[in-house]
Design a protein around this motif. Structure first.
Motif, PDB file in Angstrom:
ATOM      1  N   HIS A   1       7.415  -2.440  -7.533  1.00 52.60           N
ATOM      2  CA  HIS A   1       6.677  -2.419  -6.265  1.00 52.60           C
ATOM      3  C   HIS A   1       6.341  -1.007  -5.805  1.00 52.60           C
ATOM      4  CE1 HIS A   1      10.848  -1.926  -4.762  1.00 52.60           C
ATOM      5  NE2 HIS A   1      10.286  -1.286  -3.759  1.00 52.60           N
ATOM      6  N   LEU A   2       7.054   0.014  -6.314  1.00 56.26           N
ATOM      7  CA  LEU A   2       6.779   1.387  -5.899  1.00 56.26           C
ATOM      8  C   LEU A   2       5.578   1.990  -6.631  1.00 56.26           C
ATOM      9  CD1 LEU A   2      10.285   3.034  -5.423  1.00 56.26           C
ATOM     10  CD2 LEU A   2       8.724   2.136  -3.692  1.00 56.26           C
ATOM     11  N   ILE A   3       5.212   1.445  -7.768  1.00 51.65           N
ATOM     12  CA  ILE A   3       4.036   1.955  -8.483  1.00 51.65           C
ATOM     13  C   ILE A   3       2.869   0.967  -8.406  1.00 51.65           C
ATOM     14  CG2 ILE A   3       5.425   3.353 -10.060  1.00 51.65           C
ATOM     15  CD1 ILE A   3       4.937   1.271 -12.223  1.00 51.65           C
ATOM     16  N   GLN A   4       3.061  -0.112  -7.663  1.00 53.28           N
ATOM     17  CA  GLN A   4       1.997  -1.110  -7.511  1.00 53.28           C
ATOM     18  C   GLN A   4       1.022  -0.693  -6.419  1.00 53.28           C
ATOM     19  OE1 GLN A   4       3.059  -4.976  -5.837  1.00 53.28           O
ATOM     20  NE2 GLN A   4       1.683  -5.984  -7.295  1.00 53.28           N
ATOM     21  N   ASP A   5      -0.254  -0.847  -6.719  1.00 53.02           N
ATOM     22  CA  ASP A   5      -1.307  -0.585  -5.737  1.00 53.02           C
ATOM     23  C   ASP A   5      -1.471  -1.833  -4.878  1.00 53.02           C
ATOM     24  OD1 ASP A   5      -3.557   0.007  -4.289  1.00 53.02           O
ATOM     25  OD2 ASP A   5      -4.738   0.699  -5.998  1.00 53.02           O
ATOM     26  N   THR A   6      -1.017  -1.758  -3.639  1.00 55.10           N
ATOM     27  CA  THR A   6      -1.057  -2.937  -2.774  1.00 55.10           C
ATOM     28  C   THR A   6      -2.487  -3.367  -2.451  1.00 55.10           C
ATOM     29  OG1 THR A   6      -0.255  -3.870  -0.691  1.00 55.10           O
ATOM     30  CG2 THR A   6      -0.952  -1.588  -0.654  1.00 55.10           C
ATOM     31  N   PHE A   7      -3.447  -2.450  -2.657  1.00 50.32           N
ATOM     32  CA  PHE A   7      -4.841  -2.790  -2.376  1.00 50.32           C
ATOM     33  C   PHE A   7      -5.455  -3.652  -3.481  1.00 50.32           C
ATOM     34  CE2 PHE A   7      -4.212   0.722   0.493  1.00 50.32           C
ATOM     35  CZ  PHE A   7      -4.990   0.386   1.586  1.00 50.32           C
ATOM     36  N   THR A   8      -4.882  -3.584  -4.695  1.00 50.12           N
ATOM     37  CA  THR A   8      -5.461  -4.339  -5.817  1.00 50.12           C
ATOM     38  C   THR A   8      -4.470  -5.270  -6.502  1.00 50.12           C
ATOM     39  OG1 THR A   8      -4.920  -2.635  -7.452  1.00 50.12           O
ATOM     40  CG2 THR A   8      -7.032  -2.422  -6.288  1.00 50.12           C
TER      41      THR A   8
ATOM     42  N   GLY B   1      -2.675  -4.214  -8.907  1.00 55.23           N
ATOM     43  CA  GLY B   1      -2.394  -3.539 -10.175  1.00 55.23           C
ATOM     44  C   GLY B   1      -1.546  -2.305  -9.948  1.00 55.23           C
ATOM     45  N   SER B   2      -1.539  -1.423 -10.939  1.00 50.16           N
ATOM     46  CA  SER B   2      -0.764  -0.194 -10.823  1.00 50.16           C
ATOM     47  C   SER B   2      -1.594   0.898 -10.151  1.00 50.16           C
ATOM     48  CB  SER B   2      -0.325   0.281 -12.212  1.00 50.16           C
ATOM     49  OG  SER B   2       0.387   1.502 -12.128  1.00 50.16           O
ATOM     50  N   LEU B   3      -0.919   1.793  -9.439  1.00 45.43           N
ATOM     51  CA  LEU B   3      -1.587   2.988  -8.939  1.00 45.43           C
ATOM     52  C   LEU B   3      -2.135   3.787 -10.121  1.00 45.43           C
ATOM     53  CD1 LEU B   3       1.037   4.047  -6.247  1.00 45.43           C
ATOM     54  CD2 LEU B   3      -1.294   3.268  -5.765  1.00 45.43           C
ATOM     55  N   ILE B   4      -3.212   4.509  -9.896  1.00 44.41           N
ATOM     56  CA  ILE B   4      -3.854   5.275 -10.964  1.00 44.41           C
ATOM     57  C   ILE B   4      -3.170   6.642 -11.104  1.00 44.41           C
ATOM     58  CG2 ILE B   4      -6.025   6.304 -11.753  1.00 44.41           C
ATOM     59  CD1 ILE B   4      -7.446   4.167  -9.992  1.00 44.41           C
ATOM     60  N   TYR B   5      -2.820   6.989 -12.352  1.00 50.02           N
ATOM     61  CA  TYR B   5      -2.113   8.235 -12.639  1.00 50.02           C
ATOM     62  C   TYR B   5      -2.962   9.056 -13.599  1.00 50.02           C
ATOM     63  CZ  TYR B   5       1.488  11.211 -14.856  1.00 50.02           C
ATOM     64  OH  TYR B   5       2.215  12.261 -15.361  1.00 50.02           O
TER      65      TYR B   5
ATOM     66  N   VAL C   1      -4.935  16.350 -15.172  1.00 44.48           N
ATOM     67  CA  VAL C   1      -6.067  17.224 -15.494  1.00 44.48           C
ATOM     68  C   VAL C   1      -5.560  18.660 -15.489  1.00 44.48           C
ATOM     69  CG1 VAL C   1      -8.383  17.977 -14.860  1.00 44.48           C
ATOM     70  CG2 VAL C   1      -7.674  15.609 -14.410  1.00 44.48           C
ATOM     71  N   ASP C   2      -5.481  19.249 -16.704  1.00 50.40           N
ATOM     72  CA  ASP C   2      -4.904  20.588 -16.862  1.00 50.40           C
ATOM     73  C   ASP C   2      -3.494  20.583 -16.289  1.00 50.40           C
ATOM     74  OD1 ASP C   2      -7.255  21.457 -18.076  1.00 50.40           O
ATOM     75  OD2 ASP C   2      -8.174  21.956 -16.145  1.00 50.40           O
ATOM     76  N   ASP C   3      -3.242  21.457 -15.306  1.00 50.60           N
ATOM     77  CA  ASP C   3      -1.893  21.514 -14.746  1.00 50.60           C
ATOM     78  C   ASP C   3      -1.764  20.725 -13.452  1.00 50.60           C
ATOM     79  OD1 ASP C   3      -3.491  23.155 -13.238  1.00 50.60           O
ATOM     80  OD2 ASP C   3      -1.953  24.717 -12.936  1.00 50.60           O
ATOM     81  N   ARG C   4      -2.784  19.942 -13.117  1.00 48.74           N
ATOM     82  CA  ARG C   4      -2.793  19.155 -11.887  1.00 48.74           C
ATOM     83  C   ARG C   4      -2.494  17.682 -12.178  1.00 48.74           C
ATOM     84  NH1 ARG C   4      -1.904  21.900  -7.756  1.00 48.74           N
ATOM     85  NH2 ARG C   4      -2.984  20.420  -6.397  1.00 48.74           N
ATOM     86  N   THR C   5      -1.863  17.035 -11.224  1.00 50.37           N
ATOM     87  CA  THR C   5      -1.560  15.609 -11.318  1.00 50.37           C
ATOM     88  C   THR C   5      -2.168  14.905 -10.110  1.00 50.37           C
ATOM     89  OG1 THR C   5       0.530  16.046 -12.452  1.00 50.37           O
ATOM     90  CG2 THR C   5       0.282  13.882 -11.413  1.00 50.37           C
ATOM     91  N   LYS C   6      -2.744  13.746 -10.345  1.00 48.06           N
ATOM     92  CA  LYS C   6      -3.355  12.987  -9.262  1.00 48.06           C
ATOM     93  C   LYS C   6      -2.897  11.538  -9.316  1.00 48.06           C
ATOM     94  CE  LYS C   6      -7.832  11.700  -7.215  1.00 48.06           C
ATOM     95  NZ  LYS C   6      -9.315  11.808  -7.341  1.00 48.06           N
ATOM     96  N   ILE C   7      -2.448  11.035  -8.186  1.00 52.65           N
ATOM     97  CA  ILE C   7      -2.090   9.622  -8.040  1.00 52.65           C
ATOM     98  C   ILE C   7      -3.052   9.046  -7.012  1.00 52.65           C
ATOM     99  CG2 ILE C   7      -0.257   7.972  -7.511  1.00 52.65           C
ATOM    100  CD1 ILE C   7       1.698  10.394  -7.813  1.00 52.65           C
ATOM    101  N   SER C   8      -3.693   7.963  -7.350  1.00 49.87           N
ATOM    102  CA  SER C   8      -4.684   7.405  -6.432  1.00 49.87           C
ATOM    103  C   SER C   8      -4.643   5.889  -6.407  1.00 49.87           C
ATOM    104  CB  SER C   8      -6.098   7.887  -6.799  1.00 49.87           C
ATOM    105  OG  SER C   8      -6.410   7.559  -8.136  1.00 49.87           O
ATOM    106  N   SER C   9      -5.205   5.359  -5.330  1.00 47.22           N
ATOM    107  CA  SER C   9      -5.337   3.918  -5.147  1.00 47.22           C
ATOM    108  C   SER C   9      -6.809   3.554  -5.289  1.00 47.22           C
ATOM    109  CB  SER C   9      -4.834   3.523  -3.753  1.00 47.22           C
ATOM    110  OG  SER C   9      -5.250   2.213  -3.417  1.00 47.22           O
ATOM    111  N   GLN C  10      -7.053   2.331  -5.695  1.00 47.06           N
ATOM    112  CA  GLN C  10      -8.430   1.853  -5.737  1.00 47.06           C
ATOM    113  C   GLN C  10      -8.905   1.393  -4.362  1.00 47.06           C
ATOM    114  OE1 GLN C  10      -9.692  -0.576  -9.117  1.00 47.06           O
ATOM    115  NE2 GLN C  10      -7.748  -0.134 -10.120  1.00 47.06           N
TER     116      GLN C  10
END
Length: 201
Positions: free
Chosen positions: A164-171, A173-177, A180-189
């Motif tokens: 439930h901690l990595i689940q995207d409550t909006f969809t 599914g899983s949150l998007i991980y 990119v280079d040295d950056r990390t991005k976690i996003s929801s749909q």
């Protein structure tokens, strides 16, 4: 990034407590709204007819009775109760369908034009807060993983967090991980007021 592993775990535990507390408070809020709507909402058409000045002089249509209005809004109350128990991705389609129905019947049932936006906004805000808290917790665990293994995880599943901690409550599914280079991005749909929900670090 300046926190050591012990500090990150302490912060993670605080966020987890806040996460659980937020969900509990949201449920209590929903329960309270149920009581309010259950007590007053079916009576509002008659209250408006009796004291129009208290309701901004909303005029009830003349082509149906107070009983018709009460029956329609009691049905709306039941639908609200069902929506409040759903995850956002489950409630969204029903909210959109309901909005279409209200638009069609906006002149016939004016109270719903006031009620539904408030319900929709409340559900959306709750899930946005929940999602942003999840992202902050994931960030801490990614930093732990990198410190221990020397690199970032390939996927969120590598963190071994509860689903439930990595689940995207909006969809659902899983949150998007993304890396990119040295950056990390976690996003929801999901989006709030057309703005993306994400955390980049």
């Amino acid at each position: 990034n300046n926190l050591n592993q012990a500090n990150r775990q302490e912060l993670f535990d605080l966020l987890q407590d806040n996460y659980s507390s937020t969900l509990e408070k949201h449920q209590k809020s929903i329960d309270g709204e149920r009581v309010i709507f259950g007590s007053y909402f079916p009576k509002m058409p008659q209250m408006i007819a009796d004291e129009p000045e208290s309701f901004g002089y909303i005029e009830l249509p003349l082509n149906h009775s107070i009983e018709d209005e009460q029956a329609y809004h009691t049905e709306s109350l039941l639908r609200f109760r069902e929506l409040s128990d759903l995850e956002y991705h489950e409630a969204k389609d029903q909210i959109q369908q309901w909005e279409k129905e209200i638009e069609v019947n906006s002149n016939q049932y004016p109270l719903n034009r006031v009620m539904l936006p408030a319900i929709s906004s409340s559900i959306l805000k709750s899930h946005e807060t929940q999602t942003r808290t999840q992202m902050a917790m994931i960030q801490l665990k990614i930093q732990d993983y990198k410190e221990i293994n020397g690199h970032r995880p390939k996927s969120l599943q590598d963190l071994n967090l509860p689903t439930h901690l990595i689940q995207d409550t909006f969809t659902g599914g899983s949150l998007i991980y993304e890396q990119v280079d040295d950056r990390t991005k976690i996003s929801s749909q999901g989006k709030v007021r057309d703005k993306e929900i994400f955390l980049e670090f």
